[in-house]
Design a protein around this motif. Structure first.
Motif, mmCIF file in Angstrom:
data_model
loop_
_atom_site.group_PDB
_atom_site.id
_atom_site.type_symbol
_atom_site.label_atom_id
_atom_site.label_comp_id
_atom_site.label_asym_id
_atom_site.label_seq_id
_atom_site.Cartn_x
_atom_site.Cartn_y
_atom_site.Cartn_z
ATOM 1 N N MET A 51 7.754 35.041 -1.106
ATOM 2 C CA MET A 51 7.252 33.701 -1.232
ATOM 3 C C MET A 51 5.841 33.647 -0.672
ATOM 4 O O MET A 51 5.514 34.360 0.263
ATOM 5 N N ASP A 52 5.050 32.778 -1.237
ATOM 6 C CA ASP A 52 3.680 32.617 -0.757
ATOM 7 C C ASP A 52 3.601 31.706 0.459
ATOM 8 O O ASP A 52 2.804 31.936 1.363
ATOM 9 N N ILE A 53 4.423 30.654 0.468
ATOM 10 C CA ILE A 53 4.421 29.698 1.574
ATOM 11 C C ILE A 53 5.866 29.339 1.923
ATOM 12 O O ILE A 53 6.670 29.086 1.035
ATOM 13 N N VAL A 54 6.172 29.332 3.213
ATOM 14 C CA VAL A 54 7.479 28.894 3.688
ATOM 15 C C VAL A 54 7.245 27.802 4.724
ATOM 16 O O VAL A 54 6.460 27.987 5.663
ATOM 17 N N LEU A 55 7.893 26.657 4.542
ATOM 18 C CA LEU A 55 7.888 25.597 5.540
ATOM 19 C C LEU A 55 9.108 25.805 6.421
ATOM 20 O O LEU A 55 10.229 25.862 5.920
ATOM 21 N N ALA A 56 8.902 25.931 7.722
ATOM 22 C CA ALA A 56 9.972 26.336 8.627
ATOM 23 C C ALA A 56 10.250 25.271 9.686
ATOM 24 O O ALA A 56 9.616 25.259 10.734
ATOM 25 N N PRO A 57 11.230 24.383 9.437
ATOM 26 C CA PRO A 57 11.561 23.370 10.437
ATOM 27 C C PRO A 57 12.692 23.775 11.380
ATOM 28 O O PRO A 57 12.988 23.050 12.316
ATOM 29 N N VAL A 58 13.360 24.922 11.155
ATOM 30 C CA VAL A 58 14.601 25.233 11.864
ATOM 31 C C VAL A 58 14.401 26.128 13.080
ATOM 32 O O VAL A 58 14.980 25.888 14.128
ATOM 33 N N GLY A 59 13.593 27.169 12.977
ATOM 34 C CA GLY A 59 13.424 28.126 14.068
ATOM 35 C C GLY A 59 14.543 29.141 14.082
ATOM 36 O O GLY A 59 15.219 29.374 13.073
ATOM 37 N N GLY A 60 14.780 29.767 15.227
ATOM 38 C CA GLY A 60 15.850 30.742 15.389
ATOM 39 C C GLY A 60 15.801 31.867 14.371
ATOM 40 O O GLY A 60 14.733 32.336 13.981
ATOM 41 N N ASP A 61 16.984 32.311 13.931
ATOM 42 C CA ASP A 61 17.081 33.411 12.972
ATOM 43 C C ASP A 61 16.444 33.071 11.631
ATOM 44 O O ASP A 61 15.968 33.950 10.924
ATOM 45 N N ARG A 62 16.449 31.792 11.260
ATOM 46 C CA ARG A 62 15.834 31.379 9.990
ATOM 47 C C ARG A 62 14.340 31.692 9.974
ATOM 48 O O ARG A 62 13.759 32.000 8.959
ATOM 49 N N PHE A 63 13.717 31.614 11.143
ATOM 50 C CA PHE A 63 12.296 31.928 11.256
ATOM 51 C C PHE A 63 12.050 33.391 10.889
ATOM 52 O O PHE A 63 11.174 33.707 10.081
ATOM 53 N N THR A 64 12.848 34.287 11.457
ATOM 54 C CA THR A 64 12.699 35.709 11.167
ATOM 55 C C THR A 64 12.968 35.985 9.695
ATOM 56 O O THR A 64 12.230 36.740 9.044
ATOM 57 N N ASP A 65 13.992 35.360 9.134
ATOM 58 C CA ASP A 65 14.276 35.513 7.700
ATOM 59 C C ASP A 65 13.107 35.034 6.864
ATOM 60 O O ASP A 65 12.763 35.642 5.841
ATOM 61 N N SER A 66 12.488 33.941 7.281
ATOM 62 C CA SER A 66 11.351 33.392 6.545
ATOM 63 C C SER A 66 10.162 34.342 6.588
ATOM 64 O O SER A 66 9.466 34.519 5.584
ATOM 65 N N LEU A 67 9.916 34.964 7.729
ATOM 66 C CA LEU A 67 8.836 35.952 7.814
ATOM 67 C C LEU A 67 9.079 37.103 6.848
ATOM 68 O O LEU A 67 8.170 37.558 6.158
ATOM 69 N N ARG A 68 10.312 37.567 6.785
ATOM 70 C CA ARG A 68 10.660 38.679 5.892
ATOM 71 C C ARG A 68 10.494 38.302 4.423
ATOM 72 O O ARG A 68 10.246 39.157 3.588
ATOM 73 N N ALA A 69 10.663 37.019 4.112
ATOM 74 C CA ALA A 69 10.589 36.566 2.723
ATOM 75 C C ALA A 69 9.152 36.388 2.224
ATOM 76 O O ALA A 69 8.928 36.245 1.026
ATOM 77 N N LEU A 70 8.183 36.407 3.142
ATOM 78 C CA LEU A 70 6.799 36.164 2.741
ATOM 79 C C LEU A 70 6.217 37.334 1.954
ATOM 80 O O LEU A 70 6.413 38.500 2.292
#
Length: 126
Positions: free
Chosen positions: A1-20
């Motif tokens: 993904m080009d952009i991820v909006l991350a309101p949750v934090g925790g493990d979702r944050f790490t998953d979002s970084l991996r998805a970029l």
């Protein structure tokens, strides 16, 4: 993904970084999951990605015209269809448990709206 909006934090944050994608951007909006994540900056370097924190409450006291300028840029993109906003998923209040289940299973894109008025009381209005 080009952009991820991350309101949750925790493990979702790490998953979002991996998805970029390379040169992607993760926009931190909050920590509704409770845990404030940490960033291993080597991941940022290896993939040329950016993590940006957004705290409107911190900006407004110093720049009260900021929202007006942002809408002046965003509104034309919404009006011409370049940016789109998903239609909300609508449920009657009696179906709130089903709505929560959809949220938990990540089956919803965008917002969920619960209707609080019954027949004859303006039904169909969120």
């Amino acid at each position: 993904m080009d952009i991820v909006l991350a309101p949750v934090g925790g493990d979702r944050f790490t998953d979002s970084l991996r998805a970029l994608a390379p040169e992607g951007r993760l926009v931190v909006l909050g920590f509704t999951g409770g845990d404030i994540p940490t960033v291993k900056v080597n991941r940022l370097l290896l993939h040329n990605i950016t993590v940006l924190g957004v705290g409107l409450a911190e900006v407004l006291p110093n720049d009260p015209g900021y929202p007006r300028r942002q809408w002046a840029e965003l509104y034309p993109l919404l009006a011409d269809g370049t940016l789109t906003v998903p239609e909300p998923t609508v449920h009657d209040l009696a179906d709130a448990a089903e709505a929560l289940s959809e949220l938990e299973s990540r089956a919803v894109i965008g917002k969920i709206v619960l209707l609080t008025r019954g027949p004859g009381e303006g039904a169909g209005q969120p």
